[in-house]
Design a protein around this motif. Structure first.
Motif, PDB file in Angstrom:
ATOM      1  N   ILE A 187      21.661  61.774  74.310  1.00 21.28           N
ATOM      2  CA  ILE A 187      22.448  60.612  74.743  1.00 21.28           C
ATOM      3  C   ILE A 187      21.738  59.383  74.186  1.00 21.28           C
ATOM      4  O   ILE A 187      20.838  58.839  74.805  1.00 21.28           O
ATOM      5  CB  ILE A 187      22.585  60.528  76.278  1.00 21.28           C
ATOM      6  CG1 ILE A 187      23.102  61.859  76.840  1.00 21.28           C
ATOM      7  CG2 ILE A 187      23.520  59.392  76.657  1.00 21.28           C
ATOM      8  CD1 ILE A 187      23.282  61.850  78.340  1.00 21.28           C
ATOM      9  N   PRO A 188      22.135  58.936  72.999  1.00 22.54           N
ATOM     10  CA  PRO A 188      21.413  57.854  72.323  1.00 22.54           C
ATOM     11  C   PRO A 188      21.444  56.553  73.135  1.00 22.54           C
ATOM     12  O   PRO A 188      22.462  56.213  73.733  1.00 22.54           O
ATOM     13  CB  PRO A 188      22.178  57.681  70.999  1.00 22.54           C
ATOM     14  CG  PRO A 188      22.941  58.944  70.812  1.00 22.54           C
ATOM     15  CD  PRO A 188      23.244  59.444  72.179  1.00 22.54           C
ATOM     16  N   GLY A 189      20.312  55.883  73.132  1.00 16.88           N
ATOM     17  CA  GLY A 189      20.237  54.568  73.770  1.00 16.88           C
ATOM     18  C   GLY A 189      20.011  54.597  75.271  1.00 16.88           C
ATOM     19  O   GLY A 189      19.696  53.584  75.871  1.00 16.88           O
ATOM     20  N   VAL A 190      20.192  55.760  75.894  1.00 16.89           N
ATOM     21  CA  VAL A 190      19.929  55.872  77.336  1.00 16.89           C
ATOM     22  C   VAL A 190      18.541  56.482  77.478  1.00 16.89           C
ATOM     23  O   VAL A 190      18.305  57.601  77.014  1.00 16.89           O
ATOM     24  CB  VAL A 190      20.968  56.784  78.027  1.00 16.89           C
ATOM     25  CG1 VAL A 190      20.641  56.943  79.507  1.00 16.89           C
ATOM     26  CG2 VAL A 190      22.370  56.231  77.845  1.00 16.89           C
ATOM     27  N   SER A 191      17.612  55.741  78.085  1.00 20.51           N
ATOM     28  CA  SER A 191      16.251  56.264  78.159  1.00 20.51           C
ATOM     29  C   SER A 191      16.184  57.422  79.146  1.00 20.51           C
ATOM     30  O   SER A 191      16.934  57.484  80.116  1.00 20.51           O
ATOM     31  CB  SER A 191      15.271  55.160  78.562  1.00 20.51           C
ATOM     32  OG  SER A 191      15.408  54.879  79.934  1.00 20.51           O
ATOM     33  N   GLN A 213      15.758  56.183  82.631  1.00 19.43           N
ATOM     34  CA  GLN A 213      16.990  55.709  83.260  1.00 19.43           C
ATOM     35  C   GLN A 213      17.869  56.895  83.667  1.00 19.43           C
ATOM     36  O   GLN A 213      18.432  56.933  84.760  1.00 19.43           O
ATOM     37  CB  GLN A 213      17.731  54.810  82.268  1.00 19.43           C
ATOM     38  CG  GLN A 213      18.931  54.115  82.870  1.00 19.43           C
ATOM     39  CD  GLN A 213      19.852  53.547  81.801  1.00 19.43           C
ATOM     40  OE1 GLN A 213      19.524  53.532  80.611  1.00 19.43           O
ATOM     41  NE2 GLN A 213      21.008  53.090  82.216  1.00 19.43           N
ATOM     42  N   MET A 222      27.089  54.788  81.613  1.00 17.51           N
ATOM     43  CA  MET A 222      25.709  54.931  81.133  1.00 17.51           C
ATOM     44  C   MET A 222      25.697  55.238  79.630  1.00 17.51           C
ATOM     45  O   MET A 222      24.919  54.649  78.870  1.00 17.51           O
ATOM     46  CB  MET A 222      25.010  56.038  81.915  1.00 17.51           C
ATOM     47  CG  MET A 222      23.522  56.121  81.702  1.00 17.51           C
ATOM     48  SD  MET A 222      22.723  57.185  82.936  1.00 17.51           S
ATOM     49  CE  MET A 222      23.366  58.761  82.456  1.00 17.51           C
ATOM     50  N   ILE A 223      26.557  56.132  79.210  1.00 20.41           N
ATOM     51  CA  ILE A 223      26.597  56.517  77.795  1.00 20.41           C
ATOM     52  C   ILE A 223      27.026  55.329  76.927  1.00 20.41           C
ATOM     53  O   ILE A 223      26.438  55.050  75.885  1.00 20.41           O
ATOM     54  CB  ILE A 223      27.555  57.725  77.588  1.00 20.41           C
ATOM     55  CG1 ILE A 223      26.977  58.966  78.278  1.00 20.41           C
ATOM     56  CG2 ILE A 223      27.764  57.997  76.100  1.00 20.41           C
ATOM     57  CD1 ILE A 223      27.964  60.115  78.430  1.00 20.41           C
ATOM     58  N   GLY A 265      24.319  52.737  76.745  1.00 24.80           N
ATOM     59  CA  GLY A 265      23.281  53.196  75.827  1.00 24.80           C
ATOM     60  C   GLY A 265      23.672  52.935  74.383  1.00 24.80           C
ATOM     61  O   GLY A 265      22.873  52.463  73.575  1.00 24.80           O
ATOM     62  N   PHE A 266      24.938  53.188  74.101  1.00 21.78           N
ATOM     63  CA  PHE A 266      25.481  52.977  72.757  1.00 21.78           C
ATOM     64  C   PHE A 266      25.369  51.501  72.346  1.00 21.78           C
ATOM     65  O   PHE A 266      25.163  51.180  71.182  1.00 21.78           O
ATOM     66  CB  PHE A 266      26.943  53.444  72.766  1.00 21.78           C
ATOM     67  CG  PHE A 266      27.702  53.199  71.501  1.00 21.78           C
ATOM     68  CD1 PHE A 266      27.488  53.987  70.383  1.00 21.78           C
ATOM     69  CD2 PHE A 266      28.656  52.197  71.436  1.00 21.78           C
ATOM     70  CE1 PHE A 266      28.207  53.774  69.227  1.00 21.78           C
ATOM     71  CE2 PHE A 266      29.375  51.982  70.277  1.00 21.78           C
ATOM     72  CZ  PHE A 266      29.147  52.771  69.169  1.00 21.78           C
ATOM     73  N   LYS A 291      23.134  49.289  73.423  1.00 25.05           N
ATOM     74  CA  LYS A 291      21.829  48.716  73.745  1.00 25.05           C
ATOM     75  C   LYS A 291      21.320  47.718  72.706  1.00 25.05           C
ATOM     76  O   LYS A 291      20.825  46.649  73.053  1.00 25.05           O
ATOM     77  CB  LYS A 291      20.811  49.847  73.919  1.00 25.05           C
ATOM     78  CG  LYS A 291      19.558  49.412  74.646  1.00 25.05           C
ATOM     79  CD  LYS A 291      18.588  50.555  74.777  1.00 25.05           C
ATOM     80  CE  LYS A 291      17.944  50.840  73.441  1.00 25.05           C
ATOM     81  NZ  LYS A 291      16.964  51.913  73.485  1.00 25.05           N
TER      82      LYS A 291
END
Lengths: 262, 482
Positions: free
Chosen positions: A90-94, A97, B448-449, B452-453, B455
């Motif tokens: 899941i890119p960008g989600v640490s 988190q 959340m997804i 994240g995309f 960010k």
């Protein structure tokens, strides 16, 4: 604790599970073995509630409640955990988190207050050490650019964070070198508890050298064809699946591989 | 469509939060557009003669222009004689007033929108110019800004009070001949914001304008002009909302930014115009020309936009990099759902030596929407050593939406370097399953997804707005559940 009766399931119209019967009590560790395509991973996915699979008949109850009528997230909150064979990115989600959102969703469900960032960070650092992951990885995107071994350790870390009632491990040993296998196994052994059941799905016997199961079941063509204790796995290693009349092209290769790994 | 995707689509049926109408007495022009209307508009605003002449010249030219149809958009053409070109809340005098004189209904409106204008409740550290339909109703923190030498007022005031600055810069970046909507705007622009930051001054607070369309059957023609003199710095934010109406409304804005030597302008937009209902009825047509001229050496302009609203968005915030070593940046998140259409991107025109630009665009499409990135990177013959980096990523939610990328590159200089990366991905069933298996509900998982995309873009927004943008995306993705 978990009772599976005559479970049939299919994917895209093709029947994969053809009548699974299995009883698992709290505190027990069960291993499901079988050749590729026997339905091992399907069983894991169906129990966790993946919508891609359709249950056509049979029942599954956990603690006496119908598991199959519950949504994926409800099952998770009731304590069903699946360690994925191929965890997605899941890119960008640490990671931090993601795990905190997960832990707090579970806590919320139990009527507990949310963990604040500092408390959570402390817990996450401790557990990351337990599975030998550098705490710096907590800041990376979920599974983003992780090696195969890191992904598996990350799955076990999440199991340790969430402390589930039923931990299902789908081929958790695949792609691991012997050191990583040891770390992952130690993590799984740390999960063993009187009020928790563990269901391991594996192709290879070698994992069972590290995580000793109470019961071993052999799955072939969507059915459990033989059940026994620890010794069944050893016998399979020695004699291959063909001994049970099961076709498996990989058996010879896989036992050779697990032997050399040992 | 898989079950998970079907459910995700259910989830993104959102409610528009800012759809209320303020009931207030207004002065509104009869619908229609001609030279008399423009003359009356100019009179009401007590503009100097040069401004009226400028408008009329633009209008006469506009009459000869044709509405463009090259964008990847489909819509019913606007009948320019059926809309009103001026609507303003009634007030005792035309001149700017203290907040005590502002109609309490208006103050309530802005409070409801989360933009308190009262002295005691003002947003900490952010000065606000509140534009309601065709006029600016209040501007906060004017005095402390004036002490620093910063001029922050409505463009109408600037035309009256700082005519020399306006005359020097207005239309120099976006001339009235530039395009159909810019021509229309030049003829009938109503209000907007004017900012001048003098030499060497770092603007002591964030400046912002909050645009609100309220009246029916009107167009909003915002005009904003920001000038950063040598060595100065300013960060400016813009927010926009409108009531839910069945008719489409036009918002045709022009924004011009001018950065002199070593000056830096950071311009952030959170655009949340009414997007129309789930069947594609109503919503704002957002046809906007935004352009910056980096005239000075080592000047820098950074555009950051979060676009979640409007039925149609047609917008390419651009940079003309004329000054040697000047820098242009464009960070964009555009979310479309239902029947929304967005055709957005940027133009980076490298004219000077060693100019650099960065483009990061994140498009998210859901429902039956269409999301287009259109960008031009151009290197002039004198742009030795110029560089561009472009990254365009698209995220699809469900399988009935579309994402398209049209990157254009024109190079007249052999030493120019351009890098381009593009990806298209989906919120996959596997990602959703992983999140849900960890006890996270679908709504939270999607948000959340998506966050994240985005960010890489959100981190460019000023802190307060980054939080707001995250929440806005959450609201935009919010459905019937929860």
């Amino acid at each position: 604790m978990l009772s599976i009766k005559n479970l049939h399931a299919s994917v895209e119209g093709k029947e994969i599970l053809k009548g699974i019967n299995l009883e698992i009590k709290a505190g027990e560790v069960h291993a499901i073995m079988g050749p590729n395509g026997s339905g091992k991973s399907t069983l894991a996915q169906v129990l966790a509630g993946n919508d891609a699979f359709e249950v056509t008949s049979g029942s599954v109850t956990m603690h006496g409640e119908d598991l199959l009528e519950k949504a994926t997230e409800e099952r998770a909150r009731d304590g069903v955990f699946l360690a994925f064979q191929y965890p997605v990115e899941i890119p960008g989600v640490s990671n931090l988190q993601f795990m905190r959102t997960s832990v707090n969703a579970m806590r919320h469900h139990r009527g507990e207050s949310e963990m604040n960032a500092a408390e959570f960070m402390k817990l996450a650092r401790e557990i990351s050490k337990q599975v030998d992951l550098d705490p710096a990885f907590l800041k990376r995107g979920v599974n983003e650019g992780f090696s195969g071994g890191e992904k598996k350790r990350n799955e076990i870390m999440q199991a340790l964070m969430l402390q589930p009632k039923l931990a299902i491990l789908d081929e958790t040993d695949s792609g691991l070198d012997i050191d990583a296998l040891k770390v992952v196994s130690d993590g799984v052994n740390a999960l063993r508890a009187e009020d928790r059941a563990i269901l391991m799905v594996t192709h290879y016997q070698r994992l069972l050298d590290h995580i000793v199961p109470d019961f071993v079941h052999v799955l072939a063509e969507g059915k459990i064809v033989k059940s026994g204790g620890r010794e069944l796995a050893l016998e399979l290693e020695e004699r291959g699946y063909a001994w049970l009349g099961i076709k498996d092209d990989e058996t010879a290769a896989s036992s050779a591989l697990s032997n050399s790994a040992n | 469509m898989t079950t998970a995707n079907k459910e995700v689509n259910e989830l993104i049926k959102r409610e528009y939060e800012h759809g209320f109408v303020t009931d207030i007495e207004v002065d509104t022009f009869e619908p229609g557009l001609n030279e008399d209307v423009i003359t009356r508009l100019s009179e009401i605003k007590k503009e100097p003669q040069f401004m009226l002449e400028w408008r009329l010249k633009a209008y006469r030219r506009w009459l000869e222009m044709e509405e463009p149809d090259w964008a990847h958009l489909g819509y019913e053409r606007v009948d320019y004689n059926s809309i009103s070109y001026y609507s303003a809340p009634k007030r005792k005098e035309d001149m700017p007033q203290s907040l005590d004189d502002v109609d309490p209904e208006l103050l309530k409106t802005y409070e409801k929108l989360g933009i308190p204008l009262h002295e005691h409740a003002k947003l900490a550290g952010v000065a606000v110019d509140a534009v309601f339909d065709s006029v600016s109703v209040a501007t906060t923190f004017k005095e402390p800004l004036a002490k620093a030498g910063v001029i922050f007022c409505s463009i109408s005031e600037a035309v009256r009070d700082y005519p020399e600055l306006v005359q020097k810069y207005l239309g120099t970046v976006v001339p009235h001949t530039d395009n159909f909507f810019a021509g229309l705007n030049a003829a009938v622009f109503s209000d907007g914001t004017f900012v001048y930051v003098p030499k060497g001054v770092r603007c002591p607070m964030e400046l912002s304008t909050y645009f609100r369309i309220n009246a029916a059957n009107t167009g909003q023609f915002e005009r904003t002009l920001i000038i950063a003199d040598e060595g100065s710095y300013v960060s400016y934010l813009e927010g926009c909302t409108a009531p839910m109406r069945d008719e489409n409304q036009l918002h045709a804005a022009v924004v011009e930014l001018i950065a002199l030597d070593d000056a830096e302008i950071k311009y952030s937009t959170v655009q949340n115009w009414y997007p129309g209902d789930e069947n594609g009825k109503g919503g704002i047509y957002n046809f906007v020309t935004k352009r910056a001229a980096c005239i000075g050496k080592n000047s820098k302009v950074s555009w950051t936009q979060v676009e979640t609203g409007s039925a149609i968005t047609w917008k390419y915030p651009s940079c003309i990099l004329r000054g040697e070593g000047s820098v242009g940046e464009f960070y964009s998140v555009a979310l479309t759902h239902n029947y929304q259409q967005a055709d957005t991107g940027t133009k980076m025109i490298h004219l000077g030596k060693n100019t650099t630009s960065t483009i990061i665009s994140k498009g998210i499409s859901a429902g039956k929407s269409s999301n287009v990135y259109r960008g031009l990177v151009k290197f002039g013959p004198r742009a030795d050593g110029a560089r561009n980096f472009t990254e365009c990523d698209s995220l699809l939610i469900g399988d009935q939406c579309g994402a398209h990328t049209f990157p254009y590159i024109e190079s007249l200089n052999k030493s120019a370097i351009v890098e381009h990366e593009a990806t298209t991905s989906k919120v996959s069933d596997e990602q959703m399953f992983l999140c849900r298996q960890r006890g996270i509900d679908m709504e939270r998982a999607v948000s959340m997804i998506v966050n994240g995309f985005c960010k890489d873009v959100f981190k460019e927004l000023p802190m307060e707005f980054a939080v707001e943008a995250g929440k806005l995306l959450e609201v935009s993705l919010e459905g019937s559940v929860g």
